[in-house]
Design an enzyme around this catalytic site. Structure first.
Site, short mmCIF file in Angstrom:
data_model
loop_
_atom_site.label_atom_id
_atom_site.label_comp_id
_atom_site.label_asym_id
_atom_site.label_seq_id
_atom_site.Cartn_x
_atom_site.Cartn_y
_atom_site.Cartn_z
N TRP A 67 0.86 -1.19 0.00
CA TRP A 67 0.00 0.00 0.00
C TRP A 67 0.89 1.23 0.00
CZ3 TRP A 67 -4.74 -1.54 -1.01
CH2 TRP A 67 -5.72 -0.53 -1.15
N ASP A 68 0.30 2.41 0.04
CA ASP A 68 1.19 3.58 0.00
C ASP A 68 1.84 3.86 1.35
OD1 ASP A 68 -1.07 4.73 1.14
OD2 ASP A 68 -1.30 6.32 -0.35
N GLU A 81 -13.37 4.27 -1.00
CA GLU A 81 -13.03 5.12 -2.15
C GLU A 81 -13.36 4.55 -3.52
OE1 GLU A 81 -8.96 6.42 -1.56
OE2 GLU A 81 -9.57 7.82 0.00
N GLU A 84 -11.41 11.23 6.35
CA GLU A 84 -9.96 11.05 6.09
C GLU A 84 -9.37 12.39 5.71
OE1 GLU A 84 -8.42 8.32 3.23
OE2 GLU A 84 -9.65 6.64 3.92
C1 BMA Z 1 -6.70 7.26 1.37
C2 BMA Z 1 -6.81 5.96 2.10
C3 BMA Z 1 -5.70 5.02 1.81
C4 BMA Z 1 -4.40 5.74 1.62
C5 BMA Z 1 -4.46 7.14 2.13
C6 BMA Z 1 -3.21 7.92 1.92
O1 BMA Z 1 -6.95 7.14 0.05
O2 BMA Z 1 -8.06 5.41 1.92
O3 BMA Z 1 -6.00 4.28 0.68
O4 BMA Z 1 -3.39 5.04 2.24
O5 BMA Z 1 -5.48 7.84 1.51
O6 BMA Z 1 -2.89 8.07 0.55
#
Ligand code: BMA
Length: 911
Positions: free
Chosen positions: A211-212, A483, A579
């Site tokens: 993942w990132d 997302e 987020e």
């Molecule tokens: C959002 C999250 C993750 C990701 C984060 C940082 O998109 O849902 O998918 O790690 O941002 O890029």
């Protein structure tokens, strides 16, 4: 049938024998069932694992996984997280591994009518063989599999083999097969992830392919227990008990679901079903003959009515207590033999997701009501605590992370869809700590297949997980995915040329498959299709809204690494910020544990390797340079510790700015209907390894500066200053308390060169319950000038805010406002900060540290790098000559050791 008669006739003799066998085999029994654990803890034989050509064969542990086994056997010679081992050890996940063991079964066990082999968690694609006979396949790590093995299991020695296929090749094959009609996107993760492709084709932790913020370790193994169950034909395995309470007028109606599993050929089971709630409520009992709802699946429901005043309510953190009650459920046969029982801890609370028209504005609200009280959701997003599933439920780590969330006044965590449905312990602790759980289903940042096998598997997964998590009062929202609505709308993976096709798939999966299962299993909680989403509005617009990021509806994910993140006017007004985040690096200490000294520079291959977010390190540098003066260091080694310190300051300040903005938004309603913000969950709480990420807690639980800031910016009462685009200073008082409080606000103006304020002003204000009150608005420059800061005011002065209750105690953490850029301050010089004393605190392993300074100091950072623990405050603004901080050590340590270990740095030291 013959078996059954024999079994009944010989029951008592058999039970005696089974009891004996059970004792010998570390198993447990009920009167008509026998359970034989096949975990490593059962000692009749041991598990081993071998690769396809047999060149590697080592002892294995169940529950466990291949990386852990190979590491324990010394085949992997280093910690899997050390340096580049995610790449070096990738060969492990390209192999096909076979787990096997022998086990002994006694005659009496064989005599039972039904025998099932149950795998509570298989990661992921495997074929199961018992005594060389193929008994079934697995392809979903989130599902419990149970295989009937009566005809295969034999007296004496048996051999069990679980043959795993590499999940990398399995995913690739699925992709190729699917691509014959059309590809399910994306075709791979970005190169910077150093990951593997096509995990969306597998029901496996999506982040296990990278993942990132995390590495790829596509593991294989039996990550949960394996059990052999045997029982007489008219009984069944008690698989799940669900419980939810609905308040109807003055009575709680407690609905208890009982789910049993038997052989597919069993046409009915009869039983006495009994539930007892710990309160002095009469047990409810039902005697019934159950017919299967599908082959082998039986269920029944019991209802209990409990007068409202008999139970104490369950509340989220800081709004009340988290009262839990024991509920035990027993299933008996007609002779009162108990053949299954389970105990749950349940709570009584109501839950509502409110999406109602916003008063005199456009759009709909989006917030949670618990026990009829609107809740401002404060918290973060949870990712798996380890990339290996068998390590992700470590009780100490889970406790450390969740209690750190509570310590920072969080009341909600979102279990994000690229990870796992967490362990039972995770949800139990969330219940106990009052942390609401927004539970995503495990789909993230991808399109997904919708062939019938995939959908069938998802159905099973959702059914089992909803039943397992159902009774937890902490779980409040089910959400279909992370997302994926936004990804389709904004063409993240190049899907736009077949938008209608992919949209139809999207609806098939989240709306037509998952939603009906969730709603049928759980009528007490809301299901939203995605996050971010416009909620009801997305549904009205056919599930893929024109703008899933609308600030007038639902939740929003917001990332902007270019705009000035310390300026609150750069954040969107939203109903619910689920987020938002900024990266930083973990401490030198954490990085040193997995690197060599020459890795520890920003320019090293190691640091680059640990940065999975494309362009992340340059972005971080640019963000830092907007606010802090990163001087030209002679060597990269010299710069590195400052870079980490600055990155953590930048992250803490940015998320502080955003979070206070969102909290102030609670009582805001702009003329175009924006505001009424009721949630701030920053991205992300925890780390999966030691690398660049958005987390506030490092891998292992150490607090970054952001977590210390979170403890302040999430405090239930907060004085929050800000500057408008017109240059006005505004002061808001934010309260999550449910009652009004009288307060005294003190605003002080300081020059950077003096510990004595140039100006101080106090005023009395009511801190209004569950709302935000603006108590001051006026031009900032004028305010500073009137305070005596005339020359160069924004460079030479700053503001400090304290809020006191009627008895003079601090009711909010102190806050501050820096009117100018921290790169160009006047008279801002390094302070000499010393530790005056370290003395033992009142509780064991707590210490009181007194520090002294000769000047104002900013972002004062105390580090006890060799002693794990937390300070009561850190990264703070020091404006008094002496200051006390507590330290809570996680290990036994003396005051002298602690004193000798602490280092202190503040911003001006680095200029
Ligand atoms: C959002 C999250 C993750 C990701 C984060 C940082 O998109 O849902 O998918 O790690 O941002 O890029």
């Amino acid at each position: 049938m013959q078996h059954k008669v024999e079994a009944v006739v010989t029951r008592s003799a058999m039970i005696r024998t089974i009891t004996l066998i059970a004792a010998l085999l570390c198993t447990s029994i009920y009167s008509e069932t026998a359970i034989h654990s096949l975990d490593s803890s059962s000692t009749d034989s041991a598990w081993t694992v071998r690769n396809a050509n047999g060149s590697i064969e080592v002892p294995a542990v169940v529950p466990g996984g291949i990386y852990t086994d190979l590491r324990a056997a010394g085949v992997l010679t280093q910690d899997i997280y050390y340096r580049f081992n995610d790449i070096n050890y990738r060969w492990v996940s390209r192999e096909n591994w076979t787990y096997s063991r022998n086990f002994i079964v006694e005659e009496e066990f064989i005599q039972m009518d039904q025998i099932f082999l149950v795998f509570h968690g298989v990661d992921t694609v495997a074929s199961v063989y018992l005594n060389d006979k193929h008994i079934g396949n697995t392809d979903n790590m989130f599902v419990r599999y149970s295989f009937p093995v009566k005809s295969v299991v034999q007296r004496g020695e048996n051999r069990l083999e679980v043959r795993f296929e590499s999940s990398i090749t399995a995913a690739e094959q699925q992709y190729q097969k699917q691509a014959l009609t059309y590809p399910v996107l994306p075709t791979c993760v970005p190169d910077e992830y150093r990951g593997e492709c096509h995990v969306n084709h597998l029901r496996k932790m999506q982040a296990s392919f990278s993942w990132d913020w995390g590495p790829a370790f596509p593991s294989a193994g039996l990550w949960k227990k394996v059990v052999l169950y045997a029982f007489v034909s008219d009984v069944a395995i008690l698989q799940e008990v669900t419980a939810s309470a609905k308040l109807i007028d003055n009575t709680w109606l407690l609905q208890i679901g009982i789910f049993l599993e038997a052989g597919k050929d069993i046409l009915q089971i009869s039983g006495k079903f009994e539930a007892i709630l710990e309160l002095d409520v009469i047990p409810v009992t039902e005697e019934a003959v159950l017919l299967p709802n599908e082959p082998g699946q039986f269920n029944t429901t019991l209802y209990m009515q409990i007068p409202k005043d008999k139970v104490e309510l369950w509340w989220p953190n800081e709004l009340g207590s988290q009262k839990l009650y024991n509920l035990s459920v027993r299933v008996k046969d007609n002779n009162d033999y108990i053949y299954g029982q389970m105990s749950l801890k349940i709570g009584f609370r109501t839950i509502e997701l409110v999406q109602e028209p916003v008063e005199s504005g456009e759009g709909l609200t989006f917030y949670i009501k618990i026990n009829n009280v609107p809740i401002f959701s404060k918290g973060s997003n949870w990712i798996p605590s380890h990339v290996l599933p068998e390590k992700s439920a470590d009780p100490d780590i889970i406790y450390t992370l969740l209690s750190s969330a509570k310590a920072a006044h969080m009341n909600m965590l979102r279990v994000w869809g690229g990870g796992m449905y967490e362990s039972d312990l995770f949800y139990q602790l969330a219940d106990e700590l009052g942390i609401l759980i927004w539970q995503d289903f495990m789909f993230a940042c991808s399109l997904y297949p919708t062939n019938s096998e995939f959908l069938q598997s998802v159905k099973k997964e959702v059914t089992q997980q909803v039943r397992r998590l159902h009774h937890h009062p902490s779980v409040v929202i089910w959400a279909g995915n992370n997302e994926n609505e936004a990804a389709l709308r904004d063409n993240w993976y190049g899907s736009s040329s077949r938008f209608d096709l992919y949209k139809a798939d999207y609806i098939k999966l989240y709306v037509d498959t998952i939603r009906p299962v969730v709603l049928a299993e759980d009528s007490t909680r809301p299901y939203i299709v995605s996050s971010p989403t416009n909620g009801i509005e997305s549904e009205r617009e056919g599930y893929i809204a024109e703008n899933p990021y609308s600030s007038l509806y639902g939740d929003v994910h917001y990332y902007n690494y270019i705009a000035d993140a310390w300026n609150p006017n750069n954040y969107p007004n939203t109903r619910f910020a689920s987020e938002y985040g900024f990266q930083s690096f973990p401490s030198l200490k954490s990085l040193s544990e997995v690197s060599i000294p020459s890795d520890l520079i920003m320019q090293s291959a190691f640091i680059d390797h640990r940065q999975h977010h494309p362009g992340g390190n340059s972005e971080l540098r640019l963000e830092i340079l907007q606010h802090l003066q990163l001087r030209n260091y002679e060597t990269p080694e010299e710069e590195f510790p400052t870079f980490i310190y600055f990155a953590q300051i930048n992250q803490a300040m940015s998320i502080k700015t955003a979070t206070e903005f969102y909290r102030r938004g609670r009582s805001l309603l702009t003329s175009d209907g924006q505001g009424v913000t009721m949630g701030a969950l920053y991205w992300q709480l925890n780390d999966i390894w030691q690398g660049a990420s958005w987390s506030s807690l490092e891998f292992g639980g150490k607090w970054k500066m952001l977590h210390y800031f979170a403890r302040n910016f999430f405090a239930p009462a907060l004085v929050s200053p800000s500057v408008t685009t017109d240059g006005d200073l505004q002061i808001h008082l934010i309260s999550d308390y449910l009652e009004d409080k009288e307060t005294m606000l003190r605003v002080s103006v300081y020059r950077w060169n003096s510990l004595d304020p140039v100006h101080q002003r106090s005023s009395a204000h009511t801190l209004h319950n569950a709302s935000v009150t603006k108590v001051f608005s006026g031009n900032l420059q004028t305010y500073l000038n009137n305070a005596g800061c005339e020359q160069n005011a924004v460079k030479s002065c700053f503001l400090h805010f304290s809020l006191f209750s009627e008895n003079g105690d601090n009711i909010s953490p102190d806050n501050f406002l820096f009117p100018g850029s921290l790169k160009e301050l006047t008279d801002f010089e390094a302070a000499t900060i010393t530790i005056k004393s370290v003395t033992p605190g009142r509780e064991a392993n707590t210490f009181e540290i007194t520090i002294e300074t000769n000047r104002v100091a900013l972002f004062v950072w105390l580090e006890a790098s060799d002693i794990p623990g937390e300070f009561s405050d850190n990264g703070f603004l020091l404006i008094t000559q002496t200051w006390k901080v507590e330290f809570n050590a996680k290990e036994e340590v003396t005051s002298e050791q602690l004193k000798g270990n602490i280092t202190i740095i503040s911003l001006a030291d680095t200029y």
